[in-house]
Design a protein around this motif. Structure first.
Motif, PDB file in Angstrom:
ATOM      1  N   GLY A  33      23.845 -92.173  60.791  1.00  0.00           N
ATOM      2  CA  GLY A  33      23.198 -92.268  62.094  1.00  0.00           C
ATOM      3  C   GLY A  33      23.466 -93.561  62.840  1.00  0.00           C
ATOM      4  N   TYR A  90      34.623 -94.108  68.149  1.00  0.00           N
ATOM      5  CA  TYR A  90      33.284 -94.261  67.576  1.00  0.00           C
ATOM      6  C   TYR A  90      32.485 -95.293  68.360  1.00  0.00           C
ATOM      7  CZ  TYR A  90      35.106 -91.398  63.862  1.00  0.00           C
ATOM      8  OH  TYR A  90      35.656 -90.352  63.168  1.00  0.00           O
ATOM      9  N   LEU A 110      26.526 -94.345  64.137  1.00  0.00           N
ATOM     10  CA  LEU A 110      27.567 -94.111  65.138  1.00  0.00           C
ATOM     11  C   LEU A 110      27.520 -92.688  65.660  1.00  0.00           C
ATOM     12  CD1 LEU A 110      30.637 -95.630  63.220  1.00  0.00           C
ATOM     13  CD2 LEU A 110      29.262 -96.763  64.967  1.00  0.00           C
ATOM     14  N   VAL A 111      28.083 -92.520  66.854  1.00  0.00           N
ATOM     15  CA  VAL A 111      28.409 -91.210  67.402  1.00  0.00           C
ATOM     16  C   VAL A 111      29.889 -91.271  67.774  1.00  0.00           C
ATOM     17  CG1 VAL A 111      26.090 -90.695  68.253  1.00  0.00           C
ATOM     18  CG2 VAL A 111      27.715 -91.874  69.745  1.00  0.00           C
ATOM     19  N   HIS A 112      30.502 -90.135  68.029  1.00  0.00           N
ATOM     20  CA  HIS A 112      31.914 -90.192  68.418  1.00  0.00           C
ATOM     21  C   HIS A 112      32.194 -89.338  69.644  1.00  0.00           C
ATOM     22  CE1 HIS A 112      32.212 -86.405  66.068  1.00  0.00           C
ATOM     23  NE2 HIS A 112      33.166 -86.117  66.936  1.00  0.00           N
ATOM     24  N   GLU A 133      28.636 -92.669  60.639  1.00  0.00           N
ATOM     25  CA  GLU A 133      28.201 -91.616  61.558  1.00  0.00           C
ATOM     26  C   GLU A 133      27.171 -90.717  60.872  1.00  0.00           C
ATOM     27  OE1 GLU A 133      30.090 -88.641  64.876  1.00  0.00           O
ATOM     28  OE2 GLU A 133      31.312 -89.061  63.114  1.00  0.00           O
ATOM     29  N   LYS A 188      25.373 -96.262  67.747  1.00  0.00           N
ATOM     30  CA  LYS A 188      24.189 -95.525  68.175  1.00  0.00           C
ATOM     31  C   LYS A 188      22.965 -96.445  68.149  1.00  0.00           C
ATOM     32  CE  LYS A 188      21.753 -91.228  67.092  1.00  0.00           C
ATOM     33  NZ  LYS A 188      21.738 -90.072  66.186  1.00  0.00           N
ATOM     34  N   ILE A 189      23.020 -97.481  67.305  1.00  0.00           N
ATOM     35  CA  ILE A 189      21.955 -98.478  67.289  1.00  0.00           C
ATOM     36  C   ILE A 189      22.569 -99.824  67.659  1.00  0.00           C
ATOM     37  CG2 ILE A 189      20.679 -97.250  65.485  1.00  0.00           C
ATOM     38  CD1 ILE A 189      21.359 -99.768  63.732  1.00  0.00           C
TER      39      ILE A 189
END
Length: 124
Positions: free
Chosen positions: A54, A67, A56-58, A51, A70-71
């Motif tokens: 960059g 989680y 992952l986002v949660h 995260e 993000k890509i």
């Protein structure tokens, strides 16, 4: 995220599971990993690093976090193959292909598939 960084082997293993599941809780990731299963804290730490990097986002669910990549796997594949091509084959796809042919990494069926793809590209 400006620049995608390369993943460590452990990070890559976790990302493959998260790409496959299109996001998950740490426990769900652990359930899918092969034996011997890593400790919860180990996977949780790796996920938080991903995260921070960059990848992952949660989403928060009380004290738990789900989680989400993000890509995409395709974006990462493009980065890795580009680095492989640039760093080991002087940015030459034909050099890379000839390496795979010489090392017998392609069987006859795959070679025929490549020839068909080339023929289609010539028609375009």
């Amino acid at each position: 995220m400006n620049e995608i960084k390369e993943l460590t082997k452990a990070e890559e293993q976790i990302m493959h599971e998260l790409w496959e599941m299109d996001g998950a809780f740490v426990k769900e990731v652990i359930d899918r990993l092969p034996e011997p299963k890593p400790a919860y804290n180990t996977v949780s730490t790796i996920v938080r690093i991903l995260e921070t990097k960059g990848f992952l986002v949660h989403e928060s669910y009380g004290k738990s976090h789900r989680y989400i990549p993000k890509i995409t796997k395709e974006e990462y594949k493009k980065l890795i193959t580009g680095k492989l091509l640039n760093n080991y084959f002087d940015n030459s796809a034909s050099s890379m292909l000839s390496y795979f042919l010489e090392e017998n990494k392609l069987d006859l069926g795959e070679v025929n598939e490549l020839l068909e793809m080339i023929a289609k590209q010539k028609k375009i």
